[in-house]
Design an enzyme around this catalytic site. Structure first.
Site, PDB file in Angstrom:
ATOM      1  N   GLU C 144     -46.323  89.759 -15.919  1.00  0.00           N
ATOM      2  CA  GLU C 144     -45.157  89.660 -16.814  1.00  0.00           C
ATOM      3  C   GLU C 144     -44.083  90.694 -16.510  1.00  0.00           C
ATOM      4  O   GLU C 144     -43.752  91.537 -17.357  1.00  0.00           O
ATOM      5  CB  GLU C 144     -45.594  89.780 -18.286  1.00  0.00           C
ATOM      6  N   GLU C 315     -50.692  81.500 -19.459  1.00  0.00           N
ATOM      7  CA  GLU C 315     -51.214  81.942 -20.747  1.00  0.00           C
ATOM      8  C   GLU C 315     -50.708  80.972 -21.810  1.00  0.00           C
ATOM      9  O   GLU C 315     -49.503  80.890 -22.049  1.00  0.00           O
ATOM     10  CB  GLU C 315     -50.760  83.373 -21.076  1.00  0.00           C
TER      11      GLU C 315
END
EC number: 3.2.1.23
Lengths: 633, 633, 633
Positions: C144, C315
């Protein structure tokens, strides 16, 4: 005197071949003034003490020979990047303790002596070179002191200067400790060197400490400006000005004004509406394309006073700007209206900022009289119309207003330091009184507390938290109907509460026994109409009660011609007060339609329609954004 | 015991010739206690280790000889400016990493050993000198620990002390890593010296790290206080107190209280209303001049517990204060009501802050019993009325309440660290339960989790995020109707989730299988009335479902006398729960009119009308801001 | 290709004896992918250059032998604490000038070469060891990028690197000064070494300065990522991915994507709803348990483009999360809906984050497919249902959409630097157009400005503040119906305004003569329905006026197939525009019920009901949170 138009121009931003063409277009439009130079330090002194004057010589020459009068700005608001290598600590430090950096403008601390010397150096060179130029007809020092919150600095230069200032003011540390009441919370100092700037204390600092720092900070601005004025005045006969901003209260504009020949200000009605006019969202919506109907006029009157009669609008918004939360275009006609409103209030000149929209850097979305592609923007036609009207109509005849309203920067600092209620500000209090006067059709002069009261029928002086004995005596003796309070004389000069309790004015038997602040919606109704909101005082004394709450508590008390007002009146109550005072002196008033305002000169009544609808007035119909000149009997 | 009145007085602020006159006026008003000294370090020790005791000797003597009992404060909340020269690093550092400066109060870090030694030194001198004074009848350590967010400091002193604290608590770094789950995000440390304070991490720090720091910070306050207590106790028989603030939860008041003889607190009902009572704007409007009807009572009950029965109001608001967003005057009668409410809850003394409004420095707009011009303020008459009433009426007979409500500072820290929903706070959760009990007319004792449960019919323990095994067992066995949840035992002592899932209480077959937080307006309706809002849990298990959503999901489950509540109930639901529990134990309740509250003592029921309107109650009519004492059958 | 399911697993968080059991449960549930390792640096390298590979070897082995394919993450998002001893200045500095500390994650500055070398070192070791593992079927770099605002750093490492970057880009300081227009406000530099990062300037910095810094910062991310990719690619044939976040625009995802084989993203529909979907409170209420109906689909389409067709959800939210202002549970069925929606948009895999709720540390309230007590959470059954459906149904047949929507990170930075109106953002502008397309039932491909326009019937490119000449030419020539504006080509590549005025597109006779921003509620009505809000342009030129205000001012103008839109259309106006363009190319549209969305693949039309009520559609009834697959004729 003939009123004049002008513009702000930056020859250094444009190809040299455009200069003459631009100058001709300005002249053709009817402009006579052109301000230049105030951000050009780097182009004049590209390397430390290496100069390039040639371009500026030519620019002044081209403009001047075209028939324009030049206002030359000293370039000290934007020191070049190399200046920081010479004075790494010249930058200001903000209230969070952070040094603010290079990369925009106003990146200096007023207390830094090294930078001040550099300013003296460059201003001397400017004044030596252009002080006798036939084209330089006026000067401007620096640019917009205080803009971007730049008056207050917590730098080490400021800290040292503040200690010196305190030593001069108080003499001994014991005297300071006593005056500030430092015995409270064991804050007594042993020497001036222990006194820090009031920053990042655990809870709020002593208000006396804060107020001293605010006064010091204001004086540093005056000192900085005076240094430039003295240099120019020794070398030039042209008048010297500085351009103030709207609702900039961090320094005393009267004090700086006393060193100037002309005070100017920068009028951005649409930009101000949302971020500093202090109006409701409903008003922001209604006047989105017109600006607040009173905010500009208030500053016209304030700065006319600061300039002792001589004042200009140095920057007049001509279209959408770049810096407000929202940036709409003005309603057609508003640029003309704003210009005429300034003249009606006595402006000698109105200069549009900027001549042409700049296609690069921070203000690229700021409109000009021309678009970035050299085509005229909509404002050009309105400016030209004003120029024609100026030529055709009689000059504005200045006249003293029947009403004086006192504005005191020191009171503004005191209210900021101790508002007591979350929504309360001195500026808004004074502006509320100004609005009430304007709704009644009255013309107003704004005075400093030291102003001359002669000839006024009514004097309004709300919120003067400190009043000298001399001021009290002058107000009692002046003969006008005087309105003071709330918070009149609530503190001595060091922010302590007087004993006997305020206002402690000889001849006025009123005493404020208790003060309270209120949630804005929890108002106290006044018999006969209107309410107190926000700030309310309990009054005692033998003076006549002229207003009382519906429960019978005194709200306003009067002895002779002096009325003490023990709270912050809402619109209806302020209207009642203004009517009552006017009636007592035989001053006629009128109830103006929403958004319509008048200004009386010696020979005319100017009517301004700030709305987007036509209105009918006693003087005749006025179109949206329209102006009507009514000759006075 | 006779309840008593007193005031807070600062002889160093006033001319010496006033002292005796002030003392006489205090005595005449019926006051018997006077607190002095807590901000006077600089006047006692003007230069390091050079002392001036004379004035303080005389002040104590004058006050004492007039018949007043002195509470002497240690002056450690306001170290003089010279202290910073001796300990430049004694200042606290805030969550932004900025050292906070001198110029107000509470400018020290609790972890700074050098400053602690200075405090030991000055307290020893105070105690040596006045420990056996016939006039010094009580002591106060420092002043308002935690006020202005001063418990938590990110200084290097705190950093070093925190590492020591962690080493003592966890023994090995492996043990700490395991307990905190530092394997997550590779946060495992190699040594205690690597552990920084949880400040300015990129995203939130490990909640275990944060909780440890909060516990450490709280213990530093207790350590600081204990150092003073030990010195005084060795030198004086007078009881020792400290004055807490309202809604100050950054340190464990029970833990500090265990070292004190008397716990006192500072009750500012109007000041608290807007900035910490956690009430709606509608309530703020309705009680603008009265304060929240439950907020003060909650603290009375909380601090009665922290003082193990002995507690005072050390500072009682007597009029408008200076520090809230708005500072209105109290409704006439409220000062008396507040005073009687404190007595009804068992206060030994109520002292008004301050004797006289001070005309200078930070609190110049804080009312006193006298105005700054030495004239009585409105509160004086109400204090005098209470003094007469105290003399005339029987003493308040203290009695155990039928209901215990548990308050746990550790839980408050845990909720702050991980509220899960933006609006959620433990303090408000407990206060909501307290309000529901009060609306039902019940008197309440507030207990720490370690409190004695004997004799209570009902025990409410909402939101206890960590519960020791012993606490769980005691609640299961105590015989009272017990309410726990939401979030009961949701974490172990190091902020990890237990397995089996919470609450994991032997004998209570309830398991929280999932938790969620909700926008405040998206409530879950409960069958029979009321809703869950804000925080909601999915419950499983074989326990009886006593409340369910309208869709049938369990909301509250019960085994025997223990009820688990799986969400945050709104007013209606909490009222239902309280009624239900009370009915199960035969405890009578009543539905009180809006704004009316009762408190039962051993012999009376006190009725308080917090509204500005007269009300009729079963005990008779009560005027606005009125108090009614009803003898119990 | 068969679509697949997976999960994110952290063997280092769980006892070794659980690994095999967990792997079996994953397989039984129908999962085939498992991501591991991305936060495990400390466990692999507990001390500098001392390694423990054994546990990771075994974890990969256990998972792989159970039949799972491993995505192995490089652990560079969480350097261990010892790394700071080696590189004390590796931490990023925020916009307040504060260095951010250790104790969470992403604690590094992208510009720090020392840390980059450490990353190269650990990635080399990972790739050497597992590059040929039969079980490691894909890689993930770091985690991320940009999460927690970590792209932009004002560290000294960033400062030095930025100066190098500027020197490379501009060559000479004169060239930079000219390009940025530094003559304005005397900001011209003498050398690159004088250029600071644009932080803490007195007022806003030059937008050209800011934009250069944003571009530089984005490139630093790409550089950082590329260093890892090159190492892995040399040692492994498995595809390399990185997982992006939602609405993370601080770096150019297309540029980073060009170095990757697969782009993945982290889809948290309920977490995003309140804090980044940019929707009204009413929408937040309505979709509290479902998430915004378009926000995820937008990112699916965006990241499919960034991955040049290959993309996953790495995710996927399976239940309440821990980090949003409120964290409700999803409506039953939503986890399945979200999963199928991803597949319908072409996802190769959807991995649920996390396998099991972790009982400790920062994310302990983040749901998993299993609860912390190893029991299945509600999402498990939905995942298993999807797995069965995947096995039973035909594969999703990917197909080019009829409409392309252009997204440009550079434009996003430009709008952030100069929004002109307080509410305006490029991301929201593009999303508004996407929503309008979706309301019309259209499937959309999102392209970078450099994308291939072949085969599209409609191309929407709102808000592209800078457009290269090549892009202008391609849009004019592509043959699709093209919509550009507002602000199309409003600036050149250095943030200056072009002359002739924008958009300056050859063949399109439209010129923006003035721009303004408006209070959101002060809209401009458009003839025929709908309004302009927020941002409005005055248009000139000979092109056909296709939309005009009710006063007759042009709003949209067209030449051939290119339409210029001079403002920000509201929902009704954008719906009209989309219908009009679609009609012009014969593209069928439909009006979908509120909350219902469709996505067409090569062979099917997927219908998704995002509401909590059943709906009837032309393809049949759909239950709440339901999915319907309609075969295409």
């Amino acid at each position: 005197m003939k009123r004049a138009l002008g513009t702000c121009y930056y020859p250094e931003h444009w190809p040299r071949e455009l200069w003459a063409k631009d100058a001709q277009r300005m002249v053709k439009a009817g402009l006579t003034w052109v301000r230049i130079g105030e951000f050009a330090w780097k182009r004049v002194e590209p390397r430390p003490e290496m100069f390039d004057w040639e371009w500026l010589d030519e620019a002044i020459d081209v403009l001047g020979r075209a028939g324009l009068s030049v206002v030359l700005g000293t370039p000290t608001a934007t020191p070049p990047r190399w200046m920081l290598d010479r004075h790494p600590d010249m930058l200001a430090v903000d209230a969070e303790g952070r040094q603010r950096g290079f990369g925009s403008r106003r990146h200096y601390c007023f207390s830094h002596d090294g930078y001040l010397d550099e300013c003296r150096r460059i201003v001397t060179l400017f004044a030596d070179r252009y002080g006798r130029s036939p084209h330089v007809a006026a000067w401007q020092t620096d640019n917009e002191y205080g803009c971007h919150d730049t008056v207050i600095s917590y730098s080490s230069a400021a800290s040292k200067a503040f200690r010196r200032w305190l030593r001069e003011r108080y003499g001994t540390i014991e005297s300071l400790n006593y005056a500030w009441g430092n015995v409270f919370w064991s804050m007594e100092y042993d020497s001036f060197d222990q006194i820090d700037l009031p920053i990042l204390t655990v809870t709020e600092p002593n208000p006396a400490h804060s107020l001293a720092f605010r006064r010091f900070s204001s004086e540093q601005v005056a000192r900085f400006n005076r240094a430039q004025v003295e240099i120019i005045r020794a070398r030039s006969d042209a008048p010297i000005s500085h351009n103030y901003m709207g609702r900039e209260t961090a320094f005393d504009h009267f004090e700086v004004g006393r060193d100037l020949d002309i005070v100017t200000w920068d009028s951005y009605p649409l930009g101000f509406l949302e971020d500093r006019a202090g109006v409701t969202v409903a008003t922001q919506r209604r006047y989105s394309r017109q600006g607040d109907p009173d905010f500009q006029a208030f500053h016209h009157d304030l700065y006319r006073s600061a300039g002792r009669g001589r004042w200009w609008v140095m920057e007049q918004q001509p279209g959408p700007v770049n810096w407000a939360p929202h940036n709409p275009a003005p309603l057609p006609g508003m640029v003309r209206l704003w210009t005429w409103e300034a003249f009606a209030h006595g402006a000698e000149a109105v200069c549009y900022f900027r001549w042409r929209q700049l296609p690069f850097a921070q203000e690229q979305l700021h409109s000009g009289l021309q678009r970035a592609d050299l085509v005229d923007a909509p404002a050009m036609a309105e400016a030209e119309q004003v120029a024609r009207e100026l030529a055709d109509a009689p000059d504005v005849a200045e006249a003293q207003a029947p009403v004086a309203l006192i504005f005191d920067y020191d009171a503004s600092w005191a209210w900021e330091i101790q508002p007591h209620g979350a929504e309360l500000s001195y500026f808004d209090l004074v502006l509320d009184h100004y609005r009430a006067l304007r709704r009644a059709g009255l013309s107003v002069d704004i005075l400093p507390p030291t102003g001359d009261f002669d000839g006024y029928r009514m004097i309004l002086a709300p919120g003067l938290m400190h009043m000298s004995d001399e001021l009290k005596a002058r107000l009692m003796a002046c003969g006008a109907e005087v309105l003071i309070g709330p918070r009149a004389a609530a503190r001595n000069e060091d922010f302590a509460i007087l004993r006997p309790l305020p206002p402690a004015i000889s001849g006025l038997d009123v005493l404020v026994s208790r003060v309270e602040s209120l949630r804005p919606e929890l108002t106290r109704s006044v018999s006969g109409g209107g309410s107190i909101w926000g700030y309310s005082e309990d009054l005692e004394g033998a003076a006549e009660v002229v207003l009382a709450t519906t429960e019978g508590a005194p709200v306003a008390m009067r002895t002779g011609s002096v009325t003490y007002m023990g709270g912050w009146g809402d619109e209806e109550l302020l209207d009642r007060l203004v009517s009552d005072l006017a009636e007592r002196v035989g001053q006629g008033t009128r109830r103006l339609p929403e958004g319509v305002r008048v200004r009386e000169t010696g020979t005319e009544r100017f009517w301004f329609n700030h709305t987007d609808q036509p209105v009918n007035t006693e003087a005749g119909p006025i179109p949206p954004a329209g102006v009507l000149r009514e000759p006075l009997g």
